[in-house]
Design an enzyme around this catalytic site. Structure first.
Site, mmCIF file in Angstrom:
data_model
loop_
_atom_site.group_PDB
_atom_site.id
_atom_site.type_symbol
_atom_site.label_atom_id
_atom_site.label_comp_id
_atom_site.label_asym_id
_atom_site.label_seq_id
_atom_site.Cartn_x
_atom_site.Cartn_y
_atom_site.Cartn_z
ATOM 1 C CG ASP A 183 -2.041 -1.202 1.081
ATOM 2 O OD1 ASP A 183 -2.140 -1.978 0.347
ATOM 3 O OD2 ASP A 183 -2.758 -1.289 1.963
ATOM 4 C CG ASP A 205 -6.411 0.098 1.065
ATOM 5 O OD1 ASP A 205 -6.854 -1.215 1.507
ATOM 6 O OD2 ASP A 205 -6.942 1.079 1.799
ATOM 7 C CG HIS A 231 -14.994 0.102 1.820
ATOM 8 N ND1 HIS A 231 -14.232 -0.127 2.792
ATOM 9 C CD2 HIS A 231 -15.010 -1.179 1.076
ATOM 10 C CE1 HIS A 231 -13.868 -1.441 2.842
ATOM 11 N NE2 HIS A 231 -14.281 -2.034 1.920
ATOM 12 C CG HIS A 272 -8.474 5.002 2.915
ATOM 13 N ND1 HIS A 272 -9.536 4.795 3.767
ATOM 14 C CD2 HIS A 272 -7.731 4.114 2.714
ATOM 15 C CE1 HIS A 272 -9.391 3.600 4.170
ATOM 16 N NE2 HIS A 272 -8.498 3.220 3.474
ATOM 17 C CE LYS A 291 -3.889 -4.300 1.421
ATOM 18 N NZ LYS A 291 -4.634 -3.475 2.142
ATOM 19 C CB CYS A 337 -2.081 -3.130 5.282
ATOM 20 S SG CYS A 337 -3.930 -2.440 5.008
HETATM 21 C C1 VGL Z 1 -4.522 0.417 5.873
HETATM 22 C C2 VGL Z 1 -6.216 1.451 7.298
HETATM 23 C C3 VGL Z 1 -7.132 1.462 6.077
HETATM 24 C C4 VGL Z 1 -3.053 0.013 5.350
HETATM 25 C C5 VGL Z 1 -5.665 0.541 4.767
HETATM 26 O O1 VGL Z 1 -2.798 0.202 4.490
HETATM 27 O O2 VGL Z 1 -2.563 -0.193 6.497
HETATM 28 N N1 VGL Z 1 -4.936 1.091 7.049
HETATM 29 N N2 VGL Z 1 -6.845 0.764 5.065
HETATM 30 ZN ZN ZN Z 2 -8.168 1.119 3.357
#
Ligand code: VGL
Ligand code: ZN
Length: 200
Positions: A10, A49, A55, A84, A109, A154
């Protein structure tokens, strides 16, 4: 044939300073990650992400809920985030400095509206697979190095799942940055160590 994969988690605009869910210093790891991409001989996998605009992990979808509060989902507690990494928006793109050309696989994902997905292996119900395990196994990959964002979400969930699935997992903590909500970083470090993840 290499048995190794580098998985970059990510490393997207929304997780870097100025982004919608900025991780402090998130952009600072880009040069080091690029150096790893350039020197590792095996597979290079990038995760992204990738959420629909409505969502269920977005606080905006829950009347009166503040970002970073926790709600109950059918699969358990879920932290609610600022909107996000919405599919196709500039914030969902990889950091422009990231050396994406060398990637073998880009794994998206979090694309199902009703369920979040921190881990690159399983969605947050902890049972729905992303398919990454099969990809790695059919390529004969047994060793994983992880870097990226965020250490405590993540990266953490991916590392622990990878170790539980029997992969030899190393997390380059120097090439990760954390969100750190209510002690989540310390908890993540302890959890990864307990799962047998090597913290480098
Ligand atoms: C993530 C919060 C929400 C991450 C992704 O990449 O760690 N954290 N979506
Ligand atoms: Zn996310």
């Amino acid at each position: 044939m290499s048995d190794h994969a580098l998985i970059v988690i990510d490393l997207q605009i929304d997780f870097c300073p100025g982004g919608a869910l900025a991780v402090a210093g998130g952009d600072g790891i880009v040069p080091g990650v690029n150096a790893l991409i350039g020197t590792e001989g095996g597979a290079v996998i990038l995760t992204q992400d990738w959420h629909p605009a409505d969502h269920a992990s977005f606080a905006s979808q829950h009347a009166g809920a503040a970002p970073f509060s926790v709600t109950g989902m059918p699969y358990g507690p879920q932290t609610l985030w600022p909107d996000h990494c919405v599919q196709g928006t500039p914030g969902a793109a990889f950091h422009p400095g990231l050396a994406t050309d060398r990637a073998d696989l880009i794994l998206r994902k979090g694309f199902r509206r009703a369920i979040d997905s921190y881990s690159a292996f399983f969605e947050n119900d902890r049972t729905t697979p992303t398919g990454l395990e099969g990809y790695l196994r059919t390529r004969g990959i047994t060793r994983l190095t992880l870097a990226g964002l965020a250490t405590d979400y993540c990266v953490n969930f991916s590392a622990v799942d990878g170790a539980h699935l029997g992969f030899d997992v190393t997390v380059r903590t120097d090439l990760c940055r954390a969100i750190d909500l209510d002690g989540s970083l310390a908890q993540a470090m302890a959890g990864m160590a307990a799962a047998g993840v090597t913290l480098a």
